[in-house]
Motif scaffolding. Sequence first.
Motif, mmCIF file in Angstrom:
data_model
loop_
_atom_site.group_PDB
_atom_site.id
_atom_site.type_symbol
_atom_site.label_atom_id
_atom_site.label_comp_id
_atom_site.label_asym_id
_atom_site.label_seq_id
_atom_site.Cartn_x
_atom_site.Cartn_y
_atom_site.Cartn_z
ATOM 1 N N ILE A 24 -42.850 7.073 -20.842
ATOM 2 C CA ILE A 24 -43.592 7.813 -19.832
ATOM 3 C C ILE A 24 -43.312 9.300 -20.001
ATOM 4 O O ILE A 24 -42.281 9.701 -20.547
ATOM 5 C CB ILE A 24 -43.216 7.361 -18.408
ATOM 6 C CG1 ILE A 24 -41.718 7.550 -18.155
ATOM 7 C CG2 ILE A 24 -43.629 5.922 -18.170
ATOM 8 C CD1 ILE A 24 -41.299 7.298 -16.727
ATOM 9 N N THR A 25 -44.240 10.128 -19.518
ATOM 10 C CA THR A 25 -44.063 11.577 -19.550
ATOM 11 C C THR A 25 -44.989 12.177 -18.514
ATOM 12 O O THR A 25 -45.920 11.529 -18.026
ATOM 13 C CB THR A 25 -44.362 12.142 -20.951
ATOM 14 O OG1 THR A 25 -44.042 13.531 -20.976
ATOM 15 C CG2 THR A 25 -45.831 11.982 -21.304
ATOM 16 N N TYR A 26 -44.741 13.439 -18.172
ATOM 17 C CA TYR A 26 -45.594 14.132 -17.213
ATOM 18 C C TYR A 26 -46.735 14.832 -17.948
ATOM 19 O O TYR A 26 -46.609 15.206 -19.125
ATOM 20 C CB TYR A 26 -44.782 15.139 -16.408
ATOM 21 C CG TYR A 26 -44.029 14.514 -15.256
ATOM 22 C CD1 TYR A 26 -44.563 14.489 -13.979
ATOM 23 C CD2 TYR A 26 -42.784 13.932 -15.445
ATOM 24 C CE1 TYR A 26 -43.883 13.910 -12.916
ATOM 25 C CE2 TYR A 26 -42.085 13.349 -14.395
ATOM 26 C CZ TYR A 26 -42.647 13.342 -13.137
ATOM 27 O OH TYR A 26 -41.980 12.752 -12.098
ATOM 28 N N ASP A 27 -47.856 14.979 -17.249
ATOM 29 C CA ASP A 27 -49.010 15.643 -17.837
ATOM 30 C C ASP A 27 -48.738 17.141 -17.957
ATOM 31 O O ASP A 27 -47.719 17.639 -17.459
ATOM 32 C CB ASP A 27 -50.266 15.362 -17.000
ATOM 33 C CG ASP A 27 -50.227 16.058 -15.648
ATOM 34 O OD1 ASP A 27 -49.108 16.302 -15.153
ATOM 35 O OD2 ASP A 27 -51.295 16.348 -15.089
ATOM 36 N N PRO A 28 -49.619 17.921 -18.633
ATOM 37 C CA PRO A 28 -49.347 19.350 -18.828
ATOM 38 C C PRO A 28 -49.149 20.124 -17.527
ATOM 39 O O PRO A 28 -48.393 21.092 -17.499
ATOM 40 C CB PRO A 28 -50.590 19.829 -19.583
ATOM 41 C CG PRO A 28 -51.062 18.641 -20.339
ATOM 42 C CD PRO A 28 -50.771 17.474 -19.448
ATOM 43 N N LEU A 33 -47.931 11.662 -13.519
ATOM 44 C CA LEU A 33 -47.129 10.961 -14.522
ATOM 45 C C LEU A 33 -48.040 10.148 -15.434
ATOM 46 O O LEU A 33 -48.931 9.425 -14.964
ATOM 47 C CB LEU A 33 -46.123 10.042 -13.836
ATOM 48 C CG LEU A 33 -45.095 9.353 -14.737
ATOM 49 C CD1 LEU A 33 -44.120 10.384 -15.296
ATOM 50 C CD2 LEU A 33 -44.340 8.279 -13.974
ATOM 51 N N LEU A 34 -47.830 10.281 -16.728
ATOM 52 C CA LEU A 34 -48.563 9.510 -17.727
ATOM 53 C C LEU A 34 -47.748 8.274 -18.087
ATOM 54 O O LEU A 34 -46.588 8.392 -18.483
ATOM 55 C CB LEU A 34 -48.828 10.348 -18.979
ATOM 56 C CG LEU A 34 -49.805 11.514 -18.837
ATOM 57 C CD1 LEU A 34 -49.652 12.472 -20.001
ATOM 58 C CD2 LEU A 34 -51.231 11.014 -18.760
ATOM 59 N N ALA A 35 -48.377 7.104 -17.953
ATOM 60 C CA ALA A 35 -47.694 5.850 -18.270
ATOM 61 C C ALA A 35 -48.579 5.012 -19.169
ATOM 62 O O ALA A 35 -49.769 4.841 -18.885
ATOM 63 C CB ALA A 35 -47.359 5.082 -16.992
ATOM 64 N N ALA A 72 -47.101 11.941 -25.483
ATOM 65 C CA ALA A 72 -46.541 13.292 -25.377
ATOM 66 C C ALA A 72 -47.604 14.203 -24.805
ATOM 67 O O ALA A 72 -48.807 14.012 -25.050
ATOM 68 C CB ALA A 72 -46.063 13.805 -26.735
ATOM 69 N N SER A 73 -47.189 15.192 -24.029
ATOM 70 C CA SER A 73 -48.106 16.182 -23.478
ATOM 71 C C SER A 73 -47.648 17.564 -23.871
ATOM 72 O O SER A 73 -46.445 17.815 -24.039
ATOM 73 C CB SER A 73 -48.189 16.062 -21.949
ATOM 74 O OG SER A 73 -46.927 16.311 -21.362
ATOM 75 N N SER A 74 -48.598 18.486 -24.012
ATOM 76 C CA SER A 74 -48.282 19.843 -24.426
ATOM 77 C C SER A 74 -47.828 20.669 -23.244
ATOM 78 O O SER A 74 -47.752 20.194 -22.112
ATOM 79 C CB SER A 74 -49.516 20.478 -25.086
ATOM 80 O OG SER A 74 -50.589 20.504 -24.156
#
Length: 954
Positions: A24-28, A33-35, A72-74
């Motif tokens: 998981i990661t957070y958006d830009p 939250l991106l899952a 992954a987010s930028s």
Amino acid sequence: MVKAYLRYEPAISFGVIASPDGNITYDPSGRHLLAPALEKISLWDLKKGLSTKTFSPSTSRASHGLAVTSVASSSSPSTSIASGHADGSIRLWDCERGTCEATLNGHKSAVTVLQYNPAGSFFASGGKDCDIIIWDVIGEAGLFRLRGHRDQVTDLVFIDSGKKLVTCSKDKFLRVWDLETQHCLQIVGGHRSEIWSLDVDPKGRFLVCGSADPELRFYHVRQEAGEEAENWSKWDVLKPFGEIQRQGKDRVATLRFNSSGSLLACQVAGRTVEIYRVLDETEAVRKAKRRINRKKKDKSLAKESTEGDLNGTIVDPVPSMEVTVSDVFKVLHVLRASKKIVSIAFSPLPSPKDSLASLSLSLNNNMLETYLIDANKASKIYSIELPGHRSVIRSVTLNPEGNLLLSTSHNAVKIWNPSTGMCLRTIESGYGLCSAFVPGNRYALVGTRTGSLEIVDVGSGTTIEGVEAHTGQIKSIVPIPDEDGSVSGNGFVTGADDNDVKFWEYQLVQRPGHDSKQLSVTNVRTLKMDDSVVSLCVSPDGKYVAVALLGDNKVKVFYLDTLKLFLSLHGHSLPVFCMDISSDGDLIVTGSADKTLKIWGLDFGDIHKTIFAHADSVMDVKFVKNTHYVFSVGKDRLVKYWDADKFELLLTLEGHHAEIWCLTVSSRGDFIVTGSHDRSIRRWDRTEEPFFLEEEKEKRLEEMFESDLDNADNRYAPPESVPEEGAVGIAGKKTKETVTATDAIIDALDTAEEETKRIEQQKEEERNGKGGVFQPNVLMRGMPPSEYVLHSVSSVPTNDLEQTLLALPFSDALKLMSYLKEWALIPGQVELVSRICTGLVQIHHNQLSATPSARPLLTTLKDTFYQRVKDCKDTIGFNLAAMDYIKELLVMKSDAPFRDADAKLKEIRMLLSKRADPTQVTERRKKKRQKTSFKWLVGTSSNMDVGVHFSKHN
């Protein structure tokens, strides 16, 4: 006349919150939250607990190879998101629009890690194929491939403002790569087991990596300047700093610093996350001083105790003032989750007041949790669990109208809207193995593993009664239909592995504490069997009941009214797991653990056909109402559509990522719903698109042929030798798309060559006075030969261009190069033509050098391209200067009050976060006191100087 069928296609899938295969990661923006959710990515609003957006691949046939394995987010100004998949592909998404911008192919196996550089202009990917690939986000193409690791790449991170890359692998080594020279600068060993994760703090001072070793290893990161004399060798980028013993015994899974660098989270392959506090330089020095003072005190006591002893021990000298890793990192909390943790992610936004950070977790039971971390404790603030089951979905059931869907799992029953995938009710229950709606849709029945029969109130979402129906697992619940096939209040039948088939009737009873009567059930008849009941089925006219037994693998058909034996169907070699009877009562189909479907006639019990249906056990089978079309599902993850009259396979539907356990078909046959071990529920809709059986057979044969070709290429490919110090390779890989693009370019070159000859012949005839009306080639769509070839080349995706040119024969490469001079004069095609020219020269350098006829062409291209590229460079420079000038004019204007608003907002947020940090508050107070004392000393000394000067003057 050839018979046409209507096609079924994937519609929606729901029930998956976070799949256990990806991170998981957070958006830009840092707000959502991106899952990963199997082949999709869900964007979750943690406060509302809702999925605001879904990123789905554009392919119409989702398969297991599209499972998302990394996300992954930028950084914030950009809206780019990258997702890595199990088939080695990488997709670039626009977070605001939710669209797939590009698909990049480079890895030969699953992508394990993705990471953007700080500027967001390119990103790096690592895979199970041991390679690292650097990708250009703007150009949507691969730059180069880094080889050197001997096992799966597990993590990577950029350092030195994105100029260098540090990677770790299961081969127990760290590698530092210089991206400018594309070379491996340093190889760091010392780990005794596989390295699973690493990270660098936001200031770029420390790098930490973790493995199955009981300690975390820390390294100093070499800064740009100022560290040449501090025991650094010439080429080293990392220098060992020290080790810290971990709290747990499980291997490290993920290591992450928060955005301010004040916390370090160490997630292990279990239920715990160890959170370390990162002290700043002042606090670390203060802690080191206290440590040294304690050692001095201990040594002085030891010295006093040894005085007077002739054989006294030699006391070690007092240690010098040096900050160690234990002075910088200290354990703050050990966070324990309810289930095994899959991935973690810190929120990049400033934390609320009186807290240090917020940490999100994805669990392997399809849940997301968010914790708020402060100096004293870590408390849960958000949890997303309602839109999905915690474990395997064992049964799905539609009501007769098709607007309600019931699914069961190990601890809950959920009611869904099958059109939207919205969860309407969640009801706690036992381990449900089967279910059915009661006529009227107000109540539902659930058969559990413990043998109890639960009656569920759909409207209120509660269990109103639990009846101890059987002493074993209830395997089937089947309503008894009327003679016309409709389901009314005739009751239902249950079968369990206690060898009983029980018949039940509905009744309304008045319970204490309730104003209205509620549903209850009573057992009216029991049919004793010789063995455990695996499956049940009642004929649509309510005349027969079929029972599948475990021991002898038989299906016995009884009269429903007298319970006398009518037929005994034997032929399966393993137990029958599922069966169904057609609407007209002519056919009964059975599915078994022996991977076959058997179609029987219900009049005499004869076998019409035995079909090898699935590559694993057949788990469920259903007829489409009023037809002889059959759907079957199995543990091979496939849904198959059959014609029971012609015994032919019509369609194979791919989409699930694990075993499919259950299936239900709507009463109109316009859609079906399947439930799987991957916790997803998928709806497949019938479309108006007709298809023919022979065409589908040809498609399946072509797919088999292509898959065999791919496997053959992988099987007989020569092993690649990997140098110890690392190497650089081409970023892309050969795919079906690149082969197709190469064939298209060759066809375009041949067509253009023939058309050019026809044009020259027409001109020659016109000069001789014999020319007629010229008929251009229809395939070229009215374009001249040069433009037609350019159209074919420009249609190749940017990422596939290099591999497409690599497959061109030398003769066709010369033909293509003959058009480059003409294309270079087109202003918008200079970049494309330059890439084609440099690619072809690099690929065919030896042949071009040895071919005399190619020298004039190369000389012409050299002069032309130099001037054209110079003109483009000047144009870009002029435009950049003009934009800088316009920016300065806007800054000078007074009507631009919101200029640099984003940067100022970030600065204010960073200031607030620093104020909220108690260590920063303490540091500010100390500096203030030092500043006050310094001013007092300066004032005192100045007064003394004035007095001295006055006395001298006198």
